[in-house]
Design a protein around this motif. Structure first.
Motif, mmCIF file in Angstrom:
data_model
loop_
_atom_site.group_PDB
_atom_site.id
_atom_site.type_symbol
_atom_site.label_atom_id
_atom_site.label_comp_id
_atom_site.label_asym_id
_atom_site.label_seq_id
_atom_site.Cartn_x
_atom_site.Cartn_y
_atom_site.Cartn_z
ATOM 1 N N PHE A 56 5.568 9.420 -1.616
ATOM 2 C CA PHE A 56 4.569 8.285 -2.183
ATOM 3 C C PHE A 56 4.291 7.183 -1.559
ATOM 4 N N HIS A 57 5.404 6.590 -0.953
ATOM 5 C CA HIS A 57 5.203 5.250 -0.191
ATOM 6 C C HIS A 57 4.530 5.517 1.127
ATOM 7 N N VAL A 58 4.513 6.502 1.868
ATOM 8 C CA VAL A 58 3.851 7.026 3.051
ATOM 9 C C VAL A 58 2.360 7.179 2.616
ATOM 10 N N PHE A 59 2.036 7.813 1.537
ATOM 11 C CA PHE A 59 0.792 8.109 1.272
ATOM 12 C C PHE A 59 -0.035 6.845 0.864
ATOM 13 N N MET A 60 0.785 5.916 0.010
ATOM 14 C CA MET A 60 0.142 4.587 -0.376
ATOM 15 C C MET A 60 -0.038 3.626 0.831
ATOM 16 N N ASP A 61 0.899 3.642 1.933
ATOM 17 C CA ASP A 61 0.705 2.983 3.132
ATOM 18 C C ASP A 61 -0.359 3.388 3.948
ATOM 19 N N GLU A 62 -0.432 4.707 3.967
ATOM 20 C CA GLU A 62 -1.728 5.168 4.876
ATOM 21 C C GLU A 62 -2.932 4.949 4.390
ATOM 22 N N ALA A 63 -3.012 5.057 2.952
ATOM 23 C CA ALA A 63 -4.261 4.620 2.229
ATOM 24 C C ALA A 63 -4.755 3.135 2.281
ATOM 25 N N GLY A 64 -3.465 2.461 1.970
ATOM 26 C CA GLY A 64 -3.676 1.051 2.213
ATOM 27 C C GLY A 64 -4.371 0.698 3.463
ATOM 28 N N ARG A 65 -3.864 1.103 4.768
ATOM 29 C CA ARG A 65 -4.145 0.761 5.836
ATOM 30 C C ARG A 65 -5.639 1.103 6.255
ATOM 31 N N ALA A 66 -5.967 2.250 5.696
ATOM 32 C CA ALA A 66 -7.086 3.040 5.888
ATOM 33 C C ALA A 66 -8.240 2.382 4.895
ATOM 34 N N TRP A 67 -7.823 1.817 3.677
ATOM 35 C CA TRP A 67 -9.016 1.460 2.721
ATOM 36 C C TRP A 67 -9.503 0.253 3.341
ATOM 37 N N PRO A 68 -11.115 0.257 3.035
ATOM 38 C CA PRO A 68 -11.798 -0.929 3.795
ATOM 39 C C PRO A 68 -11.635 -2.316 2.892
ATOM 40 N N GLU A 69 -11.095 -2.322 1.756
ATOM 41 C CA GLU A 69 -10.473 -3.388 1.184
ATOM 42 C C GLU A 69 -9.262 -3.413 0.478
ATOM 43 N N PRO A 70 -8.574 -4.376 0.053
ATOM 44 C CA PRO A 70 -7.171 -3.933 -0.752
ATOM 45 C C PRO A 70 -7.581 -3.041 -1.866
ATOM 46 N N ILE A 71 -6.503 -2.193 -2.103
ATOM 47 C CA ILE A 71 -6.780 -1.155 -3.126
ATOM 48 C C ILE A 71 -6.715 -1.875 -4.488
ATOM 49 N N ALA A 72 -7.518 -1.567 -5.193
ATOM 50 C CA ALA A 72 -7.689 -2.318 -6.789
ATOM 51 C C ALA A 72 -6.875 -1.452 -7.640
ATOM 52 N N LEU A 73 -5.908 -1.876 -8.111
ATOM 53 C CA LEU A 73 -5.132 -1.213 -9.336
ATOM 54 C C LEU A 73 -5.175 -1.855 -10.583
ATOM 55 N N ASN A 74 -5.397 -1.309 -11.759
ATOM 56 C CA ASN A 74 -5.542 -1.861 -12.964
ATOM 57 C C ASN A 74 -3.946 -2.256 -13.286
ATOM 58 N N ARG A 75 -4.030 -3.371 -14.459
ATOM 59 C CA ARG A 75 -2.902 -3.692 -15.001
ATOM 60 C C ARG A 75 -1.927 -2.589 -15.591
ATOM 61 N N CYS A 77 -0.773 -2.118 -18.631
ATOM 62 C CA CYS A 77 -0.888 -1.994 -19.872
ATOM 63 C C CYS A 77 -2.563 -1.576 -20.275
ATOM 64 N N GLN A 78 -3.344 -1.546 -18.867
ATOM 65 C CA GLN A 78 -4.603 -1.084 -19.310
ATOM 66 C C GLN A 78 -4.731 0.575 -19.082
ATOM 67 N N MET A 79 -5.272 1.191 -20.283
ATOM 68 C CA MET A 79 -5.334 2.710 -20.215
ATOM 69 C C MET A 79 -6.404 3.294 -19.104
ATOM 70 N N ALA A 80 -7.566 2.374 -18.784
ATOM 71 C CA ALA A 80 -8.525 2.963 -18.011
ATOM 72 C C ALA A 80 -8.190 2.962 -16.467
ATOM 73 N N LEU A 81 -8.717 3.733 -15.751
ATOM 74 C CA LEU A 81 -8.197 3.871 -14.434
ATOM 75 C C LEU A 81 -9.207 2.961 -13.638
ATOM 76 N N SER A 82 -8.683 2.336 -12.464
ATOM 77 C CA SER A 82 -9.643 1.770 -11.778
ATOM 78 C C SER A 82 -10.387 2.576 -10.835
ATOM 79 N N TYR A 83 -11.530 2.301 -10.221
ATOM 80 C CA TYR A 83 -12.401 3.271 -9.381
ATOM 81 C C TYR A 83 -11.187 3.743 -8.069
ATOM 82 N N ASP A 84 -10.596 2.725 -7.565
ATOM 83 C CA ASP A 84 -9.709 3.216 -6.491
ATOM 84 C C ASP A 84 -8.576 4.073 -6.879
ATOM 85 N N GLU A 85 -7.970 3.768 -8.058
ATOM 86 C CA GLU A 85 -7.125 4.817 -8.881
ATOM 87 C C GLU A 85 -7.643 6.345 -8.810
#
Length: 135
Positions: A56-75, A77-85
């Motif tokens: 999981f950490h490797v996947f998130m690290d690789e995605a974070g490095r390649a993503w053009p902007e910081p990955i956007a996560l919702n809070r 407590c929020q039920m809706a997913l962000s576009y990045d999620e």
């Protein structure tokens, strides 16, 4: 079709359980690290297996490095997913199904070949550890 329909993302209770676990894990890690309260055991409980923590950490690290902007996560407590999620879950689904063409189509306009290869490999490893939960 309304604008709301076009921009709406699914809720956590509308997606597969394993997908919801991964989204909750993403949110947990971000928040726990910000608060200095991260625990591998808690992450393992959220994902469903301790075997998935490192992948999981490797996947998130690789995605974070390649993503053009910081990955956007919702809070948490929020039920809706962000576009990045939602996109990260779609990438994991394509990897679990071994659908490389679908995977590439999802992000080829925003991530170069090397970044996609790294994320693909990490997603395949991650999903090989969590797919057992669903069976």
């Amino acid at each position: 079709m309304t604008l709301h329909t076009l921009i709406a993302t699914p809720n956590l209770d509308d997606i597969a359980a394993i997908h919801a676990r991964l989204v909750c894990a993403m949110r947990y890690v971000h928040l726990a690290r910000c608060e200095g309260k991260y625990s591998c055991r808690t992450l393992a409980a959220r994902i469903g297996t301790s075997d998935a923590v490192r992948p999981f950490h490797v996947f998130m690290d690789e995605a974070g490095r390649a993503w053009p902007e910081p990955i956007a996560l919702n809070r948490p407590c929020q039920m809706a997913l962000s576009y990045d999620e939602m996109l990260l879950i779609d990438l994991c689904t394509a990897a679990a199904r071994n659908e490389r063409g679908v995977f590439d189509e999802l992000v080829e306009d925003m991530i170069g070949r090397a970044g996609r290869n790294s994320i693909w490999t990490a997603a395949r490893r991650l999903m090989s550890t969590v797919v057992v939960i669903v069976r």
